[in-house]
Design an enzyme around this catalytic site. Structure first.
Site, PDB file in Angstrom:
ATOM      1  N   ALA A 174      31.954  32.328  77.733  1.00 41.34           N
ATOM      2  CA  ALA A 174      33.101  33.042  77.174  1.00 41.34           C
ATOM      3  C   ALA A 174      32.955  34.548  77.374  1.00 41.34           C
ATOM      4  CB  ALA A 174      33.237  32.717  75.687  1.00 41.34           C
ATOM      5  N   HIS A 175      34.090  35.202  77.538  1.00 41.16           N
ATOM      6  CA  HIS A 175      34.169  36.665  77.645  1.00 41.16           C
ATOM      7  C   HIS A 175      33.406  37.200  78.853  1.00 41.16           C
ATOM      8  CE1 HIS A 175      35.741  36.118  73.635  1.00 41.16           C
ATOM      9  NE2 HIS A 175      34.570  35.649  73.227  1.00 41.16           N
ATOM     10  N   ARG A 176      33.226  36.344  79.861  1.00 40.80           N
ATOM     11  CA  ARG A 176      32.501  36.692  81.087  1.00 40.80           C
ATOM     12  C   ARG A 176      31.036  37.059  80.816  1.00 40.80           C
ATOM     13  NH1 ARG A 176      35.363  36.173  85.194  1.00 40.80           N
ATOM     14  NH2 ARG A 176      34.008  37.324  86.597  1.00 40.80           N
ATOM     15  N   LEU A 177      30.506  36.542  79.722  1.00 34.57           N
ATOM     16  CA  LEU A 177      29.085  36.728  79.405  1.00 34.57           C
ATOM     17  C   LEU A 177      28.312  35.547  79.998  1.00 34.57           C
ATOM     18  CD1 LEU A 177      29.454  37.917  75.704  1.00 34.57           C
ATOM     19  CD2 LEU A 177      29.208  39.314  77.769  1.00 34.57           C
ATOM     20  N   HIS A 178      28.334  35.471  81.308  1.00 32.31           N
ATOM     21  CA  HIS A 178      27.788  34.323  82.015  1.00 32.31           C
ATOM     22  C   HIS A 178      26.270  34.237  81.868  1.00 32.31           C
ATOM     23  CE1 HIS A 178      31.757  34.432  83.538  1.00 32.31           C
ATOM     24  NE2 HIS A 178      31.550  35.404  84.405  1.00 32.31           N
TER      25      HIS A 178
END
Length: 193
Positions: free
Chosen positions: A169-173
């Site tokens: 989520a939220h590009r917190l890969h």
């Protein structure tokens, strides 16, 4: 979570085979020619394990020429429905004749004939010319087994780095990078965007 890249690959690949609608074994193969000009195309993974990742192709194709000129390659598996990808960097070498023979024997007869008919990466006048060559191969091998063409075989990519990427989520890969060590083991590190 798995502590070695091959166990983790096996787990992710099993999930992809269960969920991907088409060709979960499809992988992008990136090569470069002797001058360093890159090229990429999709191939199919046909074997894997601690000794590497295996695919098969025409050894007179453009990709084969690039593999001969520069043995450093990269692979990419992208499973969109799972929101995952695996990046592999390493070196490539031909698979053994015995491996290539065994895999070729497992292919459908039409696929075997297609390997004889195809001059991969070389232009033909039109599709009809290719289909005529295919028909010629049917006649040539009618009533007998189709042997592996001498110009067709496998390649094995021996990895030096394997990165597992998971969308969050939220590009917190999340990225787990395994790097080969000189003693034959693997060093793991976590990477973040």
């Amino acid at each position: 979570m798995a502590d070695d890249p091959f166990s983790l690959f096996d787990a992710w690949f099993a999930e992809a085979r269960a969920s991907e609608p088409n060709d979960p074994n499809a992988m992008a193969l990136a090569t470069a020619d002797a001058a360093g000009r890159p090229s990429v195309r999709m191939v199919l993974l046909k074997g894997h394990g601690p000794d590497g990742f295996v695919f098969y192709t025409n050894r007179e194709s453009r990709k084969a020429g690039e593999l001969a000129a520069n043995t450093h390659v990269a692979l990419l598996f992208h499973w969109k429905s799972l929101r995952r990808q695996i990046r592999i960097e390493g070196t490539v070498a031909p698979a053994t004749d015995a491996e290539s023979d065994a895999y070729f024997a497992s292919r459908s007869r039409d696929s075997q004939l297609g390997a004889w008919a195809s001059d991969q990466s070389r232009p033909l006048a039109d599709r009809a010319a290719f289909e005529a060559r295919f028909d010629e191969m049917k006649v040539r091998f009618d009533g007998g087994d189709v042997p592996r063409p001498p110009h067709w075989g496998g390649y094995r990519v021996t990895p030096t780095a394997i990165e597992f990427w998971q969308d969050r989520a939220h590009r917190l890969h999340e990225r787990r990078l395994f790097t080969a060590t000189d003693d034959g083991g693997w060093r793991e590190g976590m990477l973040f965007p």
